[in-house]
Motif scaffolding. Structure first.
Motif, PDB file in Angstrom:
ATOM      1  N   ASN A   1      15.843  -0.580  20.864  1.00  0.00           N
ATOM      2  CA  ASN A   1      15.228  -1.651  19.796  1.00  0.00           C
ATOM      3  C   ASN A   1      15.959  -1.303  18.546  1.00  0.00           C
ATOM      4  O   ASN A   1      15.670  -0.911  17.600  1.00  0.00           O
ATOM      5  CB  ASN A   1      14.697  -2.295  20.409  1.00  0.00           C
TER       6      ASN A   1
ATOM      7  N   ARG B   1      23.317  -8.573  22.276  1.00  0.00           N
ATOM      8  CA  ARG B   1      22.108  -8.802  21.236  1.00  0.00           C
ATOM      9  C   ARG B   1      21.758  -9.727  22.370  1.00  0.00           C
ATOM     10  O   ARG B   1      21.932 -10.705  23.613  1.00  0.00           O
ATOM     11  CB  ARG B   1      22.591  -9.259  20.533  1.00  0.00           C
ATOM     12  N   VAL B   2      20.440  -9.722  22.491  1.00  0.00           N
ATOM     13  CA  VAL B   2      19.340 -10.739  23.523  1.00  0.00           C
ATOM     14  C   VAL B   2      18.973 -11.229  23.054  1.00  0.00           C
ATOM     15  O   VAL B   2      18.755 -11.856  22.314  1.00  0.00           O
ATOM     16  CB  VAL B   2      18.344  -9.966  23.560  1.00  0.00           C
ATOM     17  N   LEU B   3      18.957 -12.870  24.127  1.00  0.00           N
ATOM     18  CA  LEU B   3      17.673 -13.866  23.436  1.00  0.00           C
ATOM     19  C   LEU B   3      16.701 -14.327  24.146  1.00  0.00           C
ATOM     20  O   LEU B   3      16.690 -13.785  24.893  1.00  0.00           O
ATOM     21  CB  LEU B   3      18.860 -15.273  23.579  1.00  0.00           C
ATOM     22  N   PRO B   4      15.619 -13.944  23.664  1.00  0.00           N
ATOM     23  CA  PRO B   4      14.159 -13.849  23.758  1.00  0.00           C
ATOM     24  C   PRO B   4      14.076 -15.915  24.768  1.00  0.00           C
ATOM     25  O   PRO B   4      14.931 -15.842  23.936  1.00  0.00           O
ATOM     26  CB  PRO B   4      13.149 -13.531  22.925  1.00  0.00           C
ATOM     27  N   SER B   5      13.063 -15.561  25.420  1.00  0.00           N
ATOM     28  CA  SER B   5      13.088 -16.501  25.727  1.00  0.00           C
ATOM     29  C   SER B   5      11.891 -16.967  26.736  1.00  0.00           C
ATOM     30  O   SER B   5      10.773 -15.705  26.810  1.00  0.00           O
ATOM     31  CB  SER B   5      13.525 -17.141  26.567  1.00  0.00           C
TER      32      SER B   5
ATOM     33  N   LEU C   1      21.394 -11.906  27.562  1.00  0.00           N
ATOM     34  CA  LEU C   1      22.212 -10.679  26.708  1.00  0.00           C
ATOM     35  C   LEU C   1      23.550 -11.756  26.800  1.00  0.00           C
ATOM     36  O   LEU C   1      24.264 -12.450  27.070  1.00  0.00           O
ATOM     37  CB  LEU C   1      22.130  -9.914  27.856  1.00  0.00           C
TER      38      LEU C   1
ATOM     39  N   ILE D   1       9.011  -6.739  19.770  1.00  0.00           N
ATOM     40  CA  ILE D   1       9.465  -7.823  20.609  1.00  0.00           C
ATOM     41  C   ILE D   1       9.208  -8.021  22.416  1.00  0.00           C
ATOM     42  O   ILE D   1       8.204  -7.724  22.560  1.00  0.00           O
ATOM     43  CB  ILE D   1      11.059  -6.652  20.962  1.00  0.00           C
ATOM     44  N   ASN D   2       9.506  -9.050  22.449  1.00  0.00           N
ATOM     45  CA  ASN D   2       9.559  -9.957  23.940  1.00  0.00           C
ATOM     46  C   ASN D   2       9.289  -8.393  24.889  1.00  0.00           C
ATOM     47  O   ASN D   2      10.364  -7.727  25.272  1.00  0.00           O
ATOM     48  CB  ASN D   2       9.501 -10.801  23.884  1.00  0.00           C
TER      49      ASN D   2
ATOM     50  N   GLY E   1       7.165  -3.392  23.755  1.00  0.00           N
ATOM     51  CA  GLY E   1       7.789  -5.183  24.256  1.00  0.00           C
ATOM     52  C   GLY E   1       6.891  -5.138  24.558  1.00  0.00           C
ATOM     53  O   GLY E   1       5.740  -4.512  24.965  1.00  0.00           O
TER      54      GLY E   1
ATOM     55  N   ALA F   1      15.205 -13.705  29.530  1.00  0.00           N
ATOM     56  CA  ALA F   1      15.719 -13.389  28.634  1.00  0.00           C
ATOM     57  C   ALA F   1      17.225 -13.369  29.337  1.00  0.00           C
ATOM     58  O   ALA F   1      17.266 -13.395  29.970  1.00  0.00           O
ATOM     59  CB  ALA F   1      15.433 -11.556  27.735  1.00  0.00           C
TER      60      ALA F   1
ATOM     61  N   GLN G   1      12.657  -9.122  26.062  1.00  0.00           N
ATOM     62  CA  GLN G   1      14.166  -8.733  25.503  1.00  0.00           C
ATOM     63  C   GLN G   1      13.790  -7.251  25.631  1.00  0.00           C
ATOM     64  O   GLN G   1      15.243  -6.956  25.565  1.00  0.00           O
ATOM     65  CB  GLN G   1      13.727  -8.320  24.291  1.00  0.00           C
TER      66      GLN G   1
END
Length: 337
Positions: A330, A161-165, A143, A97-98, A61, A141, A101
Motif C-alpha cells: 500500500n 483494488r481493495v474494498l474494505p469492510s 479485491l 488502512i484496515n 494495517g 475485504a 485491506q
C-alpha cells in the motif's frame, strides 16, 4: 525505505521494506504484543530504536475501521491517527488502512506456496476475490479488478483494488436448530450476536461453552485446569485435533461449518469468482478439521446457487506475513501515485 505495520488485537508485526523490481524486499521484521504498549507510537519507537535507515513512507494495517484518518478498535486499547504518525515520523506519506485491506493486498504479492487449497474450483483470473479472516476478531475485504482502460484515464496501474469492510460485525444467521440455539445463547450473553461472536478466538470459546451447556456435558477436571492455565481457544483447538475431548471436537467442527457458510455468503455478496481466501491465525491451525468436509459442505449449501459456489476455489493463507506485505505494498502504491 518503507515502514510497514500489521497491528492486531493480540500481536503487532513491523517491517522495513525496499522496492525490488516489481516487488518488495524485506530488510527487517519484528513482532510485539499489542497490549504491552500504551500506543502505536511507542511500538514504532521500539522497532526503530536500533535502526539507522531513513523512512520515506509508511503504511499500517490495523484491526479497526478507519474513518477520517483515525482508527478506534474494539480489540485494541488505544486509538491511532495519521496526523500523529506523520508528526512522529516527520514524513507526509503515512497511511492507515484496515487490517483486512492490508491482508487482501498481501495475497496479490505473496508466492503461490503461501497458500493451501481447501476447496477446488476454477478461478476467474480477473474475477473479484474475497478475503475472510478469523483471529482475535473477524475481518472481511474484497479485491476488485480494475481494467486497463479505466486505470489509464486515472494514471494508475492495472490491478486489484481493495474494498474494505466491517462485515464481521454483521448479524449471525443460524442455519439449523443447533445454530438457532447457539444464537439464543449468544443473545443472552451479548446485546448483539454478530458473526465475530462466533468466528474468532473468543467466538470458538463461546461455541464451546454453549455446547457444554446444551449437551449438559461435565467438563473433566484436567480440561478445566488446562482452560484456566492458558488461552482457552488454543486449548479447545488442541483438544479437538488430538481428539481428547468430544465437546472441543464438536466446537471446532461447528466453527468450521459456520466459517464455510459465512465465506460463501461473502462469495455471493461480491460474486467472488476469483476465489475466497481464509486469513487469520485460526484456519491454518484447524486445517485438518476444515479439510474433513464440514467447511466445504456448508460453503456449497446455497440451494439454487450451489453450482456457482462449486466453481469457486477456497485457499487458506498460510503465510502470517500477508498483512505486513500488504501494508508495505500500500505504501509502495502511494509512492507510485
Amino acid at each position: 525505505m518503507i515502514l510497514a505495520g500489521d497491528i492486531g488485537g493480540t500481536k503487532a508485526n513491523f517491517g522495513l521494506f525496499v522496492p525490488n523490481g516489481t516487488g518488495l524486499k524485506s530488510i527487517a521484521q519484528r513482532t510485539f504484543h499489542t497490549k504491552e504498549y500504551p500506543s502505536l507510537e511507542k511500538m514504532i519507537d521500539a522497532f526503530l530504536s536500533d535502526k539507522k535507515e531513513v523512512i520515506s513512507s509508511a503504511s499500517f494495517g490495523i484491526a479497526a475501521p478507519i474513518v477520517d484518518g483515525r482508527s478506534n478498535s474494539p480489540n485494541i486499547p488505544w486509538s491511532v491517527s495519521t496526523a500523529d504518525l506523520r508528526r512522529q515520523l516527520n514524513i507526509s506519506q503515512v497511511a492507515l488502512i484496515n487490517d483486512l485491506q492490508a491482508m487482501a493486498l498481501g495475497i496479490t504479492v505473496l508466492p503461490e506456496e503461501s497458500f493451501v487449497l481447501l476447496k477446488e474450483g476454477s478461478a476467474d483470473p480477473q474475477g473479484c476475490r474475497g478475503v475472510i479472516a478469523a483471529g482475535t476478531g473477524l475481518g472481511e475485504a474484497a479485491l476488485i479488478w480494475t481494467p486497463a482502460s479505466g486505470e489509464a484515464r486515472q494514471g494508475r496501474p492495472t490491478g486489484y483494488r481493495v474494498l474494505p469492510s466491517e462485515g464481521g460485525h454483521g448479524d449471525f444467521a443460524p442455519r439449523s436448530e443447533l445454530e438457532i440455539e447457539l444464537l439464543r445463547y449468544l443473545l443472552r450473553k451479548f446485546n448483539h450476536a454478530s458473526y465475530e461472536r462466533v468466528l474468532s478466538g473468543p467466538g470458538l470459546v463461546n461455541i464451546y461453552h454453549f455446547l457444554k451447556e446444551y449437551r449438559k456435558a461435565v467438563e473433566p477436571a484436567w480440561l478445566t485446569d488446562e482452560l484456566a492455565s492458558r488461552d482457552a481457544g488454543e486449548v479447545i483447538t488442541d483438544m479437538a485435533l488430538s481428539e481428547r475431548d468430544p465437546i472441543c471436537g464438536e466446537a471446532v467442527d461447528l466453527f468450521g461449518s459456520i466459517y464455510g457458510a459465512e465465506a460463501s455468503n461473502m462469495a455471493l455478496n461480491f460474486l467472488a469468482t476469483g476465489g475466497i481466501y481464509l486469513g487469520g491465525g485460526i484456519a491454518p491451525k484447524i486445517l485438518p478439521r476444515l479439510k474433513a468436509g464440514g467447511f466445504v459442505k456448508a460453503f456449497t449449501d446455497k440451494g439454487r446457487l450451489a453450482s456457482l459456489l462449486n466453481r469457486i476455489p477456497v485457499r487458506v493463507i498460510m503465510d502470517t506475513r500477508a498483512p505486513l506485505f500488504g501494508a508495505a505494498q500500500n505504501a509502495l502504491n502511494h509512492q507510485a501515485n
